[in-house]
Design a protein around this motif. Structure first.
Motif, PDB file in Angstrom:
ATOM      1  N   SER A  92       0.829  -1.202   0.000  1.00 30.66           N
ATOM      2  CA  SER A  92       0.000   0.000   0.000  1.00 30.66           C
ATOM      3  C   SER A  92       0.867   1.258   0.000  1.00 30.66           C
ATOM      4  O   SER A  92       0.574   2.235  -0.715  1.00 30.66           O
ATOM      5  CB  SER A  92      -0.920  -0.006   1.222  1.00 30.66           C
ATOM      6  OG  SER A  92      -1.752   1.126   1.233  1.00 30.66           O
ATOM      7  N   SER A 137       0.947   4.109  -3.039  1.00 32.45           N
ATOM      8  CA  SER A 137       0.666   5.524  -2.768  1.00 32.45           C
ATOM      9  C   SER A 137       1.852   6.413  -3.131  1.00 32.45           C
ATOM     10  O   SER A 137       1.671   7.546  -3.600  1.00 32.45           O
ATOM     11  CB  SER A 137       0.295   5.719  -1.295  1.00 32.45           C
ATOM     12  OG  SER A 137      -0.994   5.189  -1.042  1.00 32.45           O
ATOM     13  N   ASN A 171      -1.790   8.488   3.027  1.00 35.56           N
ATOM     14  CA  ASN A 171      -1.726   7.035   3.153  1.00 35.56           C
ATOM     15  C   ASN A 171      -0.285   6.561   3.321  1.00 35.56           C
ATOM     16  O   ASN A 171      -0.023   5.574   4.019  1.00 35.56           O
ATOM     17  CB  ASN A 171      -2.355   6.344   1.945  1.00 35.56           C
ATOM     18  CG  ASN A 171      -2.527   4.852   2.180  1.00 35.56           C
ATOM     19  OD1 ASN A 171      -3.149   4.427   3.158  1.00 35.56           O
ATOM     20  ND2 ASN A 171      -1.942   4.034   1.304  1.00 35.56           N
ATOM     21  N   GLN A 194       0.727   4.140   6.346  1.00 32.74           N
ATOM     22  CA  GLN A 194       1.352   2.830   6.151  1.00 32.74           C
ATOM     23  C   GLN A 194       2.758   2.774   6.748  1.00 32.74           C
ATOM     24  O   GLN A 194       3.175   1.731   7.265  1.00 32.74           O
ATOM     25  CB  GLN A 194       1.387   2.477   4.664  1.00 32.74           C
ATOM     26  CG  GLN A 194       0.012   2.403   4.006  1.00 32.74           C
ATOM     27  CD  GLN A 194      -0.955   1.491   4.740  1.00 32.74           C
ATOM     28  OE1 GLN A 194      -0.569   0.465   5.313  1.00 32.74           O
ATOM     29  NE2 GLN A 194      -2.232   1.864   4.729  1.00 32.74           N
TER      30      GLN A 194
END
Length: 335
Positions: free
Chosen positions: A205, A209, A264, A268
């Motif tokens: 992830s 991003s 994000n 993360q």
């Protein structure tokens, strides 16, 4: 170009070897034939890719930084082979890309190769010398994704194929060269990630991003160049068409998309340590995964800073950069 300023939540640091890397890259470009005319050199210098890479890799040693600058400039030239009249010519894109893809597949440099292919061979050879054998396939794959997606872009331009926001996001993750450019984070810095590390959900992830943020920042600044060239591959244009909004509103929505991606990334990154432990990574694997997660911050801040200083998009040149395609003998072969 009137583009609103954007501030990202990551620090900007420049590599101490920037000046040397800039000089040595110019010498490399002349030696390999990537620069062969005064106009080529003017254009190449105006990009100042070394500045972008110095912020991308603030801690890399001198030879690692130099390799990355060479690779980034190669990709920039490849991008500029597909502008103007050539931007919608799929057969032309194939004629440029297929010999390069054949080289990636076989590893064989043809007896009579263009300076462009020989320069790519030089970059990839040096990359592979700096990383373990098990990562060679990923390096080759990521180069192939970038090269082949450019052919797909040419077909899309010719057909004026509209893309939704989601479809464009997925497409841009392939065409933006971010995979191969982030491979260079570990290659240039001298540490290496594995498939096991990259399978950690927070890692995946975070990487996606980061890719989105970098590509969307580029879209914000490249819109004038691409609009002049009739190129619709830009998130600003996607939002403008999909939402039926004004250009200013589309720019604001693109800035929001960049900041959403950055948010994000921060989320993360905060989850990485726990995610590595839950995925069963060893302490040594976790340390390398966390180092890579930390180093992904720098490309985003560097992209913003470089865009504000480089002439690549403020004074765009939409004529194809074609001199690198002339045929030359491969190393060890007669002309």
């Amino acid at each position: 170009m009137n583009c609103p300023s954007i501030t990202v939540p990551f620090p900007l640091r420049l590599n101490a070897h920037l000046a040397t890397a800039r000089q040595r890259d110019l010498a490399w470009a002349r030696r390999t034939g990537l620069i062969s005319t005064p106009n080529d050199e003017r254009r190449y210098r105006s990009w100042d890719i070394a500045l972008l890479v110095a912020g991308w890799l603030p801690d890399a040693p001198a030879d690692g930084l130099e390799l990355a600058v060479n690779a980034f400039n190669w990709c920039t030239i490849y991008d500029d082979l597909h502008v103007g009249e050539t931007s919608t010519d799929f057969r032309y894109a194939q004629s440029v890309g297929e010999p390069l893809l054949t080289y990636l597949e076989t590893g064989v440099v043809p007896a009579h190769a263009s300076p462009f292919l020989l320069a790519l061979h030089d970059v990839i050879t040096r990359e592979k010398e700096r990383c373990p054998t098990e990562n060679h396939a990923r390096l080759t794959r990521d180069w192939a994704i970038f090269l082949s997606s450019t052919m797909e872009e040419s077909g899309n331009r010719a057909n004026r194929k509209p893309l939704s926001h989601r479809a464009y996001r997925d497409f841009r993750r392939r065409t933006g060269a971010v995979h191969l450019m982030t491979d260079l984070i570990e290659v240039a810095n001298g540490y290496h990630t594995t498939a096991r590390m990259r399978a950690v959900p927070a890692f995946r992830s975070l990487f996606d991003s980061t890719n989105d943020a970098i590509c969307y920042i580029n879209d914000l600044y490249s819109q004038t160049k691409e609009e002049a060239a009739g190129d619709h591959h830009n998130l600003v244009f996607v939002f403008e068409r999909e939402l039926g909004c004004t250009r200013r509103e589309a720019v604001e929505r693109t800035i929001a998309a960049v900041l959403e991606a950055c948010d994000n990334m921060l989320l993360q990154q905060s989850r990485m340590r726990t995610a590595c432990r839950r995925s069963g990574l060893t302490p040594e694997e976790s340390a390398r995964a966390l180092r890579f997660a930390h180093d992904l911050r720098y490309p985003v801040s560097s992209m913003v800073s470089w865009q504000q200083k480089s002439a690549r998009y403020t004074r765009p040149d939409n004529t194809p950069y074609t001199s690198v395609l002339r045929v030359r003998s491969a190393p060890g072969e007669g002309s």
